[in-house]
Design an enzyme around this catalytic site. Structure first.
Site, mmCIF file in Angstrom:
data_model
loop_
_atom_site.group_PDB
_atom_site.id
_atom_site.type_symbol
_atom_site.label_atom_id
_atom_site.label_comp_id
_atom_site.label_asym_id
_atom_site.label_seq_id
_atom_site.Cartn_x
_atom_site.Cartn_y
_atom_site.Cartn_z
ATOM 1 N N HIS A 306 0.857 -1.189 0.000
ATOM 2 C CA HIS A 306 0.000 0.000 0.000
ATOM 3 C C HIS A 306 0.892 1.239 0.000
ATOM 4 O O HIS A 306 1.961 1.239 0.591
ATOM 5 C CB HIS A 306 -0.882 0.005 1.258
ATOM 6 C CG HIS A 306 -2.061 0.903 1.149
ATOM 7 N ND1 HIS A 306 -1.978 2.254 1.375
ATOM 8 C CD2 HIS A 306 -3.342 0.648 0.783
ATOM 9 C CE1 HIS A 306 -3.176 2.786 1.190
ATOM 10 N NE2 HIS A 306 -4.010 1.854 0.823
ATOM 11 N N ASP A 364 -7.873 -5.397 0.173
ATOM 12 C CA ASP A 364 -8.317 -6.248 -0.941
ATOM 13 C C ASP A 364 -7.932 -7.714 -0.789
ATOM 14 O O ASP A 364 -8.389 -8.545 -1.564
ATOM 15 C CB ASP A 364 -7.736 -5.711 -2.260
ATOM 16 C CG ASP A 364 -8.351 -4.369 -2.596
ATOM 17 O OD1 ASP A 364 -7.617 -3.380 -2.704
ATOM 18 O OD2 ASP A 364 -9.590 -4.324 -2.685
HETATM 19 C C1 SDX Z 1 -6.293 0.028 -2.762
HETATM 20 O O1 SDX Z 1 -4.509 4.553 -2.027
HETATM 21 C C2 SDX Z 1 -5.431 3.910 -1.390
HETATM 22 O O2 SDX Z 1 -5.799 4.237 -0.285
HETATM 23 C C3 SDX Z 1 -6.039 2.737 -2.120
HETATM 24 C C4 SDX Z 1 -7.033 1.909 -1.312
HETATM 25 C C5 SDX Z 1 -8.281 2.675 -1.028
HETATM 26 O O3 SDX Z 1 -8.991 2.297 -0.084
HETATM 27 O O4 SDX Z 1 -8.610 3.611 -1.826
HETATM 28 O O5 SDX Z 1 -6.433 1.507 -0.081
HETATM 29 C C6 SDX Z 1 -7.443 0.646 -2.067
HETATM 30 O O6 SDX Z 1 -6.049 0.352 -3.896
HETATM 31 C C7 SDX Z 1 -5.401 -0.938 -2.002
HETATM 32 C C8 SDX Z 1 -4.169 -1.398 -2.842
HETATM 33 C C9 SDX Z 1 -4.649 -2.524 -3.745
HETATM 34 N N1 SDX Z 1 -3.615 -2.863 -4.725
HETATM 35 C C10 SDX Z 1 -2.985 -4.034 -4.687
HETATM 36 O O7 SDX Z 1 -3.121 -4.883 -3.796
HETATM 37 C C11 SDX Z 1 -2.104 -4.307 -5.895
HETATM 38 C C12 SDX Z 1 -0.758 -4.817 -5.413
HETATM 39 N N2 SDX Z 1 -0.082 -3.721 -4.683
HETATM 40 C C13 SDX Z 1 0.808 -2.900 -5.442
HETATM 41 O O8 SDX Z 1 0.599 -2.761 -6.783
HETATM 42 C C14 SDX Z 1 1.387 -1.721 -4.668
HETATM 43 O O9 SDX Z 1 1.655 -2.165 -3.405
HETATM 44 C C15 SDX Z 1 0.584 -0.437 -4.572
HETATM 45 C C16 SDX Z 1 0.212 0.059 -5.910
HETATM 46 C C17 SDX Z 1 -0.648 -0.671 -3.755
HETATM 47 C C18 SDX Z 1 1.454 0.597 -3.875
HETATM 48 O O10 SDX Z 1 2.524 0.823 -4.675
HETATM 49 P P1 SDX Z 1 3.632 1.947 -4.304
HETATM 50 O O11 SDX Z 1 3.319 2.633 -3.029
HETATM 51 O O12 SDX Z 1 3.839 2.802 -5.502
HETATM 52 O O13 SDX Z 1 4.858 1.077 -3.949
HETATM 53 P P2 SDX Z 1 5.880 0.582 -4.986
HETATM 54 O O14 SDX Z 1 5.154 0.045 -6.178
HETATM 55 O O15 SDX Z 1 6.893 1.643 -5.176
HETATM 56 O O16 SDX Z 1 6.499 -0.691 -4.214
HETATM 57 C C19 SDX Z 1 7.613 -0.557 -3.365
HETATM 58 C C20 SDX Z 1 8.356 -1.885 -3.530
HETATM 59 C C21 SDX Z 1 8.745 -2.185 -4.974
HETATM 60 O O17 SDX Z 1 9.867 -3.045 -4.926
HETATM 61 P P3 SDX Z 1 11.352 -2.426 -5.178
HETATM 62 O O18 SDX Z 1 11.289 -1.647 -6.465
HETATM 63 O O19 SDX Z 1 11.589 -1.527 -3.955
HETATM 64 O O20 SDX Z 1 12.271 -3.607 -5.229
HETATM 65 O O21 SDX Z 1 7.496 -2.982 -3.147
HETATM 66 C C22 SDX Z 1 7.257 -3.806 -4.272
HETATM 67 C C23 SDX Z 1 7.599 -2.994 -5.500
HETATM 68 O O22 SDX Z 1 7.981 -3.855 -6.573
HETATM 69 N N3 SDX Z 1 5.839 -4.153 -4.225
HETATM 70 C C24 SDX Z 1 5.363 -5.381 -4.411
HETATM 71 C C25 SDX Z 1 3.982 -5.268 -4.207
HETATM 72 N N4 SDX Z 1 3.668 -3.992 -3.920
HETATM 73 C C26 SDX Z 1 4.821 -3.305 -3.948
HETATM 74 N N5 SDX Z 1 5.967 -6.547 -4.713
HETATM 75 C C27 SDX Z 1 5.160 -7.621 -4.810
HETATM 76 N N6 SDX Z 1 3.832 -7.594 -4.625
HETATM 77 C C28 SDX Z 1 3.206 -6.440 -4.327
HETATM 78 N N7 SDX Z 1 1.889 -6.422 -4.142
#
Ligand code: SDX
Length: 429
Positions: A306, A364
């Site tokens: 998140h 989720d």
């Molecule tokens: C919702 O914003 C909100 O409040 C949203 C929400 C709401 O109520 O409105 O809470 C609802 O959207 C919840 C989130 C649902 N999405 C997912 O579950 C999809 C999977 N999660 C990701 O795509 C991700 O975690 C985000 C999009 C939610 C957040 O992404 P960020 O903050 O931009 O973080 P990032 O992508 O920069 O990740 C940081 C690191 C990265 O690795 P490195 O580059 O540091 O090596 O963490 C990794 C990412 O690759 N990473 C994941 C991951 N999420 C982040 N790796 C594996 N699986 C994941 N789910």
């Protein structure tokens, strides 16, 4: 003494900016005069360090795993209130007393029907259209039916639009499901609660009486509470940006639905359930985790991570409890996907790859399993999320319209394209 922050530019020039303090949470540096003073923009793609507005609606502490709606902890609202009480709170800033609640519920109840012409929009879609495509289209079309109340600067118009949207989203979502299944639309009933009405419109058939199951209705009502608002997330920011141009509330909510559809946002519960189905069995978890760690695979642990929560999402905890209650009520406590989800969560929370990146289950991760147990098909999950979030989007939209500091949202850019050049005749290109 007013707080300030000083920025020293490359040429040694120092600029002071006011520091603004909220009730709780991070302070902000007010940089609105930066461009005028320096000719420079800030650069923050994804808005990791940017506060787009001031708001009194929802507060999140990502490190502590705290979520407050108008100051009330989500755990207490989920336990002591129902969804319409939460709607009243988000819209008005206070929980309703008994008579305020009675009046609010009665007004919502009397706006649940849709104009009969609206049913024509559905027949333009293929039966197998994704329900979110239908929802974006039909909700956007609502503005064509309410020319009498589209003056967004009129508080009464904003109020009636809020009631219409909160009341009609369940009816429209249920219609999208019925259209998809080929079953006839089911009209709302004024003698049922908001969530019971929705469950009946989704699952009743003309051939027999629909029996309301109070445990399942309570579970759905809690799912709606947990999804109702969440500060300046992507879809809420979309609604605010759309509203900042003066667009009508129905168009703004349709824009929010379109944004929520993305798998990185509200589409994650559908993606999380599909991920669990794909893994299939706990013995396949290590292989899947290996794939997720391999950046080239593009695989993500859906329902994990998140932008704000760097601790357990408090909604995920409540969702897991609800999951357990519903599966128990249905005699499905050994549901394979629930057990697989808990096994996957355990593995991830003990794996440094996820712990070091502060990746925890978000709202989720379990919501898909609960909704599937309630009989809601995967393709409808994000429609339910849209239904719940509509009140949050409206509350935020309302707050923005009423904010004297409000201006049309128009970010700038760092330009990396071609410098000025002359067009050459085609035979010289
Ligand atoms: C919702 O914003 C909100 O409040 C949203 C929400 C709401 O109520 O409105 O809470 C609802 O959207 C919840 C989130 C649902 N999405 C997912 O579950 C999809 C999977 N999660 C990701 O795509 C991700 O975690 C985000 C999009 C939610 C957040 O992404 P960020 O903050 O931009 O973080 P990032 O992508 O920069 O990740 C940081 C690191 C990265 O690795 P490195 O580059 O540091 O090596 O963490 C990794 C990412 O690759 N990473 C994941 C991951 N999420 C982040 N790796 C594996 N699986 C994941 N789910």
């Amino acid at each position: 003494m007013d707080k300030k922050a000083t920025l020293t530019l490359a040429d040694g020039k120092s600029l002071d900016f006011p520091v603004l303090t909220g009730t709780i949470g991070p302070e902000v540096i007010d940089i609105r005069t930066l461009y005028g003073k320096s000719g420079m923009f800030t650069y923050d793609p994804g808005f990791l360090s940017t506060a787009s507005c001031n708001s009194s609606i929802t507060y999140i502490d990502g490190d502590a795993g705290v979520l407050l709606y108008r100051g009330y902890p989500i755990e207490q609202l989920a336990k002591h209130c129902d969804f319409l009480e939460t709607c009243y709170l988000l819209l008005n800033g206070e929980l309703p007393n008994a008579s305020q609640k009675g009046e609010f519920v009665s007004t919502v109840t009397r706006h649940t029907m849709v104009h009969d012409q609206l049913t024509r929009f559905f027949t333009g879609f293929r039966r197998d259209a994704h329900p979110m495509a239908v929802l974006v289209g039909v909700v956007g079309a609502l503005s064509a039916f309410y020319h009498d109340s589209l003056d967004i600067n009129n508080p009464e118009h904003r109020k009636i639009s809020a009631f219409r949207l909160i009341a009609k989203l369940p009816t429209i979502v249920a219609m999208a499901y019925k259209y998809n299944t080929g079953q006839p639309f089911v009209y709302p009933r004024n003698d049922l609660s908001y969530s019971a009405n929705f469950m009946r419109m989704m699952f009743a058939v003309p051939a027999e009486e629909y029996k309301v199951n109070d445990v399942l209705v309570r579970a759905l009502d809690r799912i709606l509470i947990l999804h109702a608002d969440h500060e300046q997330n992507a879809s809420t920011s979309t609604v605010r940006l759309s509203g900042s141009s003066g667009a009508n509330p129905f168009a703004c909510i349709a824009a929010g639905i379109a944004c929520l559809w993305g798998p990185a946002h509200g589409g994650a519960n559908e993606a999380a359930l599909n991920m669990l189905e794909e893994i299939g069995d706990a013995s396949k978890i290590p292989e899947f985790i290996k794939q997720v760690k391999d950046k080239n695979s593009g695989a993500k642990l859906m329902g994990f991570g998140h932008r704000v929560y760097k601790n357990y999402d408090p909604r995920a905890k409540l969702m897991r409890e609800t999951c357990y209650e519903v599966l128990n009520e249905l005699g499905l406590e050994n549901d394979r996907l629930f057990k697989l989800a808990m096994a996957l969560e355990k593995v991830a929370l003990e794996d440094d790859y996820f712990v070091s990146r502060k990746l925890y289950p978000n709202v989720d991760f379990y919501s898909g399993i609960v909704q599937r147990a309630l009989g809601i098909p995967v393709s409808m999950f994000t429609c339910i999320f849209s239904l719940a979030r509509t009140v949050g989007w409206i509350a935020q939209w309302n707050e923005m319209i009423s904010d004297p500091e409000q201006k049309i949202g128009r970010p700038r850019q760092l330009y990396k394209g071609a410098a000025r050049r002359e067009v050459q005749p085609i035979d010289k290109r």
